[in-house]
Every structure is written in C-alpha cells, then in structure tokens.
Design a protein around this motif. Structure first.
Motif, PDB file in Angstrom:
ATOM      1  N   GLY A  37       0.838  -1.208   0.000  1.00 41.03           N
ATOM      2  CA  GLY A  37       0.000   0.000   0.000  1.00 41.03           C
ATOM      3  C   GLY A  37       0.865   1.246   0.000  1.00 41.03           C
ATOM      4  N   TYR A  38       1.920   1.235   0.805  1.00 39.97           N
ATOM      5  CA  TYR A  38       2.832   2.387   0.850  1.00 39.97           C
ATOM      6  C   TYR A  38       3.425   2.620  -0.540  1.00 39.97           C
ATOM      7  CZ  TYR A  38       6.440   5.611   2.389  1.00 39.97           C
ATOM      8  OH  TYR A  38       7.229   6.742   2.538  1.00 39.97           O
ATOM      9  N   GLN A  39       3.918   1.521  -1.137  1.00 35.75           N
ATOM     10  CA  GLN A  39       4.611   1.657  -2.438  1.00 35.75           C
ATOM     11  C   GLN A  39       3.657   1.993  -3.574  1.00 35.75           C
ATOM     12  OE1 GLN A  39       8.563   0.188  -2.902  1.00 35.75           O
ATOM     13  NE2 GLN A  39       7.741  -1.834  -2.367  1.00 35.75           N
ATOM     14  N   SER A  40       2.352   1.767  -3.376  1.00 41.20           N
ATOM     15  CA  SER A  40       1.407   2.139  -4.436  1.00 41.20           C
ATOM     16  C   SER A  40       1.354   3.661  -4.565  1.00 41.20           C
ATOM     17  CB  SER A  40       0.007   1.573  -4.138  1.00 41.20           C
ATOM     18  OG  SER A  40      -0.573   2.264  -3.038  1.00 41.20           O
ATOM     19  N   VAL A  41       1.775   4.365  -3.530  1.00 44.20           N
ATOM     20  CA  VAL A  41       1.776   5.837  -3.555  1.00 44.20           C
ATOM     21  C   VAL A  41       3.197   6.381  -3.671  1.00 44.20           C
ATOM     22  CG1 VAL A  41       1.214   7.913  -2.206  1.00 44.20           C
ATOM     23  CG2 VAL A  41      -0.331   5.941  -2.177  1.00 44.20           C
ATOM     24  N   ARG A  42       4.112   5.778  -2.934  1.00 49.82           N
ATOM     25  CA  ARG A  42       5.502   6.256  -2.937  1.00 49.82           C
ATOM     26  C   ARG A  42       6.445   5.056  -2.957  1.00 49.82           C
ATOM     27  NH1 ARG A  42       9.585   6.780   0.754  1.00 49.82           N
ATOM     28  NH2 ARG A  42      11.215   8.006  -0.233  1.00 49.82           N
ATOM     29  N   PRO A  43       6.906   4.655  -4.166  1.00 45.23           N
ATOM     30  CA  PRO A  43       7.817   3.499  -4.229  1.00 45.23           C
ATOM     31  C   PRO A  43       9.095   3.783  -3.445  1.00 45.23           C
ATOM     32  CG  PRO A  43       6.963   4.062  -6.407  1.00 45.23           C
ATOM     33  CD  PRO A  43       6.540   5.175  -5.494  1.00 45.23           C
ATOM     34  N   LEU A  44       9.577   2.758  -2.748  1.00 47.66           N
ATOM     35  CA  LEU A  44      10.806   2.902  -1.957  1.00 47.66           C
ATOM     36  C   LEU A  44      12.018   2.822  -2.874  1.00 47.66           C
ATOM     37  CD1 LEU A  44       9.832   0.419   0.904  1.00 47.66           C
ATOM     38  CD2 LEU A  44      10.081   2.907   1.173  1.00 47.66           C
ATOM     39  N   ALA A  45      13.047   3.606  -2.562  1.00 45.95           N
ATOM     40  CA  ALA A  45      14.325   3.479  -3.277  1.00 45.95           C
ATOM     41  C   ALA A  45      15.028   2.216  -2.772  1.00 45.95           C
ATOM     42  CB  ALA A  45      15.184   4.709  -3.005  1.00 45.95           C
ATOM     43  N   ALA A  46      15.973   1.712  -3.582  1.00 48.98           N
ATOM     44  CA  ALA A  46      16.668   0.457  -3.215  1.00 48.98           C
ATOM     45  C   ALA A  46      17.316   0.576  -1.836  1.00 48.98           C
ATOM     46  CB  ALA A  46      17.713   0.125  -4.269  1.00 48.98           C
ATOM     47  N   GLU A  47      17.918   1.721  -1.537  1.00 49.03           N
ATOM     48  CA  GLU A  47      18.620   1.843  -0.240  1.00 49.03           C
ATOM     49  C   GLU A  47      17.622   1.892   0.921  1.00 49.03           C
ATOM     50  OE1 GLU A  47      18.789   4.026  -2.681  1.00 49.03           O
ATOM     51  OE2 GLU A  47      18.690   6.113  -1.957  1.00 49.03           O
ATOM     52  N   GLU A  48      16.411   2.382   0.651  1.00 46.52           N
ATOM     53  CA  GLU A  48      15.391   2.381   1.711  1.00 46.52           C
ATOM     54  C   GLU A  48      14.948   0.939   2.001  1.00 46.52           C
ATOM     55  OE1 GLU A  48      12.790   5.392  -0.362  1.00 46.52           O
ATOM     56  OE2 GLU A  48      12.625   6.158   1.685  1.00 46.52           O
ATOM     57  N   ARG A  49      14.714   0.179   0.942  1.00 38.69           N
ATOM     58  CA  ARG A  49      14.297  -1.228   1.130  1.00 38.69           C
ATOM     59  C   ARG A  49      15.373  -1.995   1.894  1.00 38.69           C
ATOM     60  NH1 ARG A  49       9.803  -3.289  -1.051  1.00 38.69           N
ATOM     61  NH2 ARG A  49      10.438  -5.286  -0.206  1.00 38.69           N
ATOM     62  N   ALA A  50      16.634  -1.762   1.478  1.00 41.32           N
ATOM     63  CA  ALA A  50      17.746  -2.497   2.102  1.00 41.32           C
ATOM     64  C   ALA A  50      17.848  -2.159   3.595  1.00 41.32           C
ATOM     65  CB  ALA A  50      19.054  -2.155   1.388  1.00 41.32           C
ATOM     66  N   ALA A  51      17.470  -0.929   3.955  1.00 43.32           N
ATOM     67  CA  ALA A  51      17.627  -0.491   5.353  1.00 43.32           C
ATOM     68  C   ALA A  51      16.476  -0.943   6.247  1.00 43.32           C
ATOM     69  CB  ALA A  51      17.752   1.035   5.396  1.00 43.32           C
ATOM     70  N   LEU A  52      15.377  -1.421   5.662  1.00 40.69           N
ATOM     71  CA  LEU A  52      14.174  -1.698   6.466  1.00 40.69           C
ATOM     72  C   LEU A  52      14.412  -2.614   7.686  1.00 40.69           C
ATOM     73  CD1 LEU A  52      11.258  -1.914   3.838  1.00 40.69           C
ATOM     74  CD2 LEU A  52      11.501  -0.252   5.707  1.00 40.69           C
ATOM     75  N   PRO A  53      15.160  -3.729   7.539  1.00 44.48           N
ATOM     76  CA  PRO A  53      15.328  -4.594   8.720  1.00 44.48           C
ATOM     77  C   PRO A  53      15.999  -3.862   9.889  1.00 44.48           C
ATOM     78  CG  PRO A  53      15.990  -5.755   6.729  1.00 44.48           C
ATOM     79  CD  PRO A  53      15.759  -4.328   6.325  1.00 44.48           C
ATOM     80  N   LEU A  54      17.006  -3.051   9.569  1.00 45.89           N
ATOM     81  CA  LEU A  54      17.701  -2.316  10.631  1.00 45.89           C
ATOM     82  C   LEU A  54      16.809  -1.213  11.205  1.00 45.89           C
ATOM     83  CD1 LEU A  54      21.404  -1.725  10.525  1.00 45.89           C
ATOM     84  CD2 LEU A  54      19.997   0.207  11.181  1.00 45.89           C
ATOM     85  N   LEU A  55      16.091  -0.513  10.315  1.00 45.72           N
ATOM     86  CA  LEU A  55      15.187   0.548  10.776  1.00 45.72           C
ATOM     87  C   LEU A  55      14.110  -0.040  11.681  1.00 45.72           C
ATOM     88  CD1 LEU A  55      14.754   2.534   7.426  1.00 45.72           C
ATOM     89  CD2 LEU A  55      16.190   3.162   9.377  1.00 45.72           C
ATOM     90  N   ALA A  56      13.629  -1.226  11.335  1.00 44.44           N
ATOM     91  CA  ALA A  56      12.574  -1.854  12.143  1.00 44.44           C
ATOM     92  C   ALA A  56      13.103  -2.237  13.524  1.00 44.44           C
ATOM     93  CB  ALA A  56      12.017  -3.075  11.418  1.00 44.44           C
ATOM     94  N   GLN A  57      14.376  -2.662  13.569  1.00 39.34           N
ATOM     95  CA  GLN A  57      14.959  -2.963  14.897  1.00 39.34           C
ATOM     96  C   GLN A  57      15.054  -1.682  15.729  1.00 39.34           C
ATOM     97  OE1 GLN A  57      18.538  -5.596  14.571  1.00 39.34           O
ATOM     98  NE2 GLN A  57      17.812  -5.875  12.469  1.00 39.34           N
ATOM     99  N   GLY A  58      15.441  -0.590  15.071  1.00 38.32           N
ATOM    100  CA  GLY A  58      15.498   0.697  15.779  1.00 38.32           C
ATOM    101  C   GLY A  58      14.120   1.133  16.242  1.00 38.32           C
ATOM    102  N   ALA A  59      13.107   0.889  15.390  1.00 42.56           N
ATOM    103  CA  ALA A  59      11.728   1.241  15.748  1.00 42.56           C
ATOM    104  C   ALA A  59      11.316   0.460  17.000  1.00 42.56           C
ATOM    105  CB  ALA A  59      10.791   0.934  14.584  1.00 42.56           C
ATOM    106  N   CYS A  60      11.633  -0.836  17.018  1.00 41.34           N
ATOM    107  CA  CYS A  60      11.273  -1.653  18.191  1.00 41.34           C
ATOM    108  C   CYS A  60      11.950  -1.099  19.444  1.00 41.34           C
ATOM    109  CB  CYS A  60      11.712  -3.103  17.978  1.00 41.34           C
ATOM    110  SG  CYS A  60      10.779  -3.925  16.683  1.00 41.34           S
ATOM    111  N   LEU A  61      13.209  -0.730  19.302  1.00 44.35           N
ATOM    112  CA  LEU A  61      13.956  -0.250  20.477  1.00 44.35           C
ATOM    113  C   LEU A  61      13.432   1.081  20.980  1.00 44.35           C
ATOM    114  CD1 LEU A  61      17.392  -1.558  19.322  1.00 44.35           C
ATOM    115  CD2 LEU A  61      16.310  -2.074  21.523  1.00 44.35           C
TER     116      LEU A  61
END
Ligand SMILES: Nc1ncnc2c1ncn2[C@@H]1O[C@H](COP(=O)(O)OP(=O)(O)O)[C@@H](O)[C@H]1O
Ligand SMILES: N[C@@H](CCOP(=O)(O)O)C(=O)O
Length: 318
Positions: free
Chosen positions: A251-275
């Motif tokens: 749904g997010y990408q249907s409006v704003r596709p993620l750049a490759a570096e954003e996709r690659a960073a998601l697992p780390l960003l999600a860990q930061g979000a949890c913390l």
C-alpha cells in the motif's frame, strides 16, 4: 483512563465561547489514550475533540504539531484540522494548561486488521509523507536510536533484568545500532507512532490519522518500519502476520515506491523502531507503580519483535 484534569463546567463553557463553534451542549471524557486528557465536545454546530496537553509535550512544539494537522488536512489527508479561536489562535490555556480544539473525525480503531485495511494504512502513510514535503518547519526526532540507547543504558542492567532477564541484551543491541544507523535516507515529516489506536477506519477506508505528537523530521522508511512493527504482529509480539506486513508495504509503495537503499535499510530501521518502544515502555514501566490507574505497556512485546527482525532480515518485508 485519559482524563487527568477535571474541567469545571463554567471553564468549559468559557473556553468554547472563545471559538465560533456554536453553544456547548455536552462534553464527555474519553477513556482511550495515555498521554493527554481528551473530551468529546458536542456543540450546536457539531462534534469536536478537546485535548488538554498533560505529559511529554512542550507548549513550544504546539505550533509545529497543530500547524502540521492543518497542512495535511488542507492537502486532503485524513487528518483532523485544528479549530482556531476567534482571535486566530490554534491553542489556548485553561488553568495554566494548553488546550486545543480539534476536528472530530468518524471511524474506529481496528484490533485485528485485514490485509485490505493494512494496504489502506500504508497508502495513507505515504500520502502524508508526500503532502508534508512543503511543510517548512522542521523538528528533530527526540526519540531517535541514540536516545533509545542512552535511555536503556541509563536504566542500568539490574533494573532492566528485574523487568525481564532479556532486557539488558536489548540495551546492548541499541548501543550497537546507534553506531550503525543509516544517515542518508530521504526524509520528510513523519508520524513515528502510527499504531492501530492512532488510525480511525470505516471498513477498509482510513478516515482519521491522529496523535501526531511525536511527529518529526525523519527517514520516511523509518516511519514505514515503525508502522510495520506496530501493525504486523499480535499484541504480545509473539506472532508475525506476514500478510499484514506485505499489504502495508505494498500500500505504501502504491503511492511512494521505496528506493533500493530504503528497502535495504528496512530490517535495521525496524529494529530501531522496536527499540524506541522498548525504551519508552521500559522508562514508563519503572516510573509507573504497578497499581497505578494507567495500564503499563509491556516492553517485552517489542523485544520479541526486535529479535524477529534481527533473524528475518529482508524476508520480514516480502
Ligand atoms: N480527531 C479525532 N476524532 C475522533 N476521535 C478522536 C480524535 N482525536 C482523538 N480521538 C479519540 O480520542 C482517543 C485518544 O486520543 P489520542 O490522541 O490517541 O490520545 P493520547 O495522546 O492520550 O494517546 C482516541 O483513541 C480516539 O478515540
Ligand atoms: N504507541 C506507543 C505509546 C505512545 O502513546 P500514545 O497513546 O500517545 O500513542 C506504544 O505502544 O508504546
């Protein structure tokens, strides 16, 4: 409960008279929420939300938060606008506390989202990122990964282990992530707390995104990671719901596709979000007596998600 302050009937009537919203008919305290006092106010002109700012919100930040609501609402996002008083002010003071009158939006928060609902939430989040592009004020994220690392370290291993033996390890991961954090991802004004209880829905439609009081200038992919961590699990963080996470990202990408570096960073960003939520929940856990009226939120629900993202990596977002 979330009505921390008693508002006398005459104070309420005097407050409402400062706005061009008709005559006061009724005001009921709203039980949901933890940070502010909220009332559902009915006047001869309609329904409104009256918010009294109680904790964690600096009055100096209110022009940013309330200006953002107006900016997003004017651009067609399902965000409540601020009702300005007859003198044009976005907030006033009652008995020394700041209050704002906010547009009432219909809808309910969902407890068990469907993929269609998650898709709509992802799309609505991306729309706010695009709509915020020309919002000029900036606000630093006070709860970034460095803050989470400091906050957890500041609790001390003994206090952390007393809550759960696995918490000190989470504090160490926060310290490591603060060093590895990606700094060059595209930014916008982000909500950074878009949990299900901050989204109002009617069927599959997002009718309201509320509680922008953590909004700040952040990496847009981080905001998506926060939303993924908040939506794609059961409450205890024990069961990942891949169909929800996938629909959210689609749904997010249907409006704003993620750049490759954003996709690659998601697992780390999600860990930061949890913390970020482990840290604030841990601080609240220590500061709030077990028998207090406010229910403490369990930090371990986000430690479990943290470990999920660590081991799942990119597959968490496929
Ligand atoms: N603009 C709004 N329209 C309709 N209901 C709202 C609105 N703002 C808040 N609410 C209601 O008030 C509750 C608490 O608001 P919220 O901003 O989440 O409080 P808190 O900041 O204390 O968490 C929400 O769960 C929702 O039921
Ligand atoms: N979403 C956070 C708590 C933030 O409180 P809110 O009621 O202001 O959204 C969490 O779940 O820890």
């Amino acid at each position: 409960m979330a009505v921390y302050t008693h508002l006398a009937a005459e104070d309420l009537a005097a407050l409402i008279a400062a706005y061009d919203v008709g005559e006061l008919v009724s005001a009921k305290g709203i039980a949901e929420g933890v940070s502010n006092s909220n009332w559902l106010v009915e006047t001869t002109a309609g329904r409104f939300i009256l918010t009294m700012y109680e904790r964690r919100i600096e009055t100096s930040d209110l022009p940013f938060f309330l200006g953002l609501l107006d900016h997003l609402s004017e651009r067609g996002c399902p965000v409540p606008r601020t009702i300005h008083d007859r003198g044009g002010a976005a907030f006033r003071h009652v008995n020394g506390k700041a209050v704002a009158l906010i547009e009432f939006l219909p809808g309910v928060s969902v407890d068990h989202p469907t993929p269609e609902q998650a898709r709509a939430v992802g799309a609505a989040l991306a729309k706010t990122h695009l709509a915020a592009a020309d919002f000029i004020p900036a606000r630093a994220n006070a709860l970034d990964i460095s803050h989470s690392a400091r906050a957890l370290a500041g609790c001390g291993d003994d206090a952390l282990a007393a809550i759960d033996p696995a918490l000190p390890e989470a504090a160490r991961i926060a310290g490591q992530l603060a060093n590895d954090w990606p700094r060059d991802l595209p930014e916008a004004i982000c909500h950074t707390d878009l949990f299900p209880d901050n989204v109002l829905m009617l069927g599959d439609r997002v009718t309201g995104m509320i509680d922008f009081y953590f909004a700040c200038t952040e990496a847009m992919a981080y905001d998506l990671a926060v939303t993924h961590a908040a939506w794609a699990f059961d409450l205890a963080g024990e069961r990942h719901a891949p169909e929800i996470g996938t629909a959210l990202v689609e749904g997010y990408q249907s409006v704003r596709p993620l750049a490759a570096e954003e996709r690659a960073a998601l697992p780390l960003l999600a860990q930061g979000a949890c913390l970020r939520f482990v840290a604030s929940r841990t601080e609240d856990w220590i500061a709030t007596p077990a028998d207090a009226l406010v229910t403490r939120k369990d930090p371990m629900a986000f430690v479990r998600r943290l470990h999920f993202y660590e081991s799942a990596g990119q597959t968490a977002f496929e």
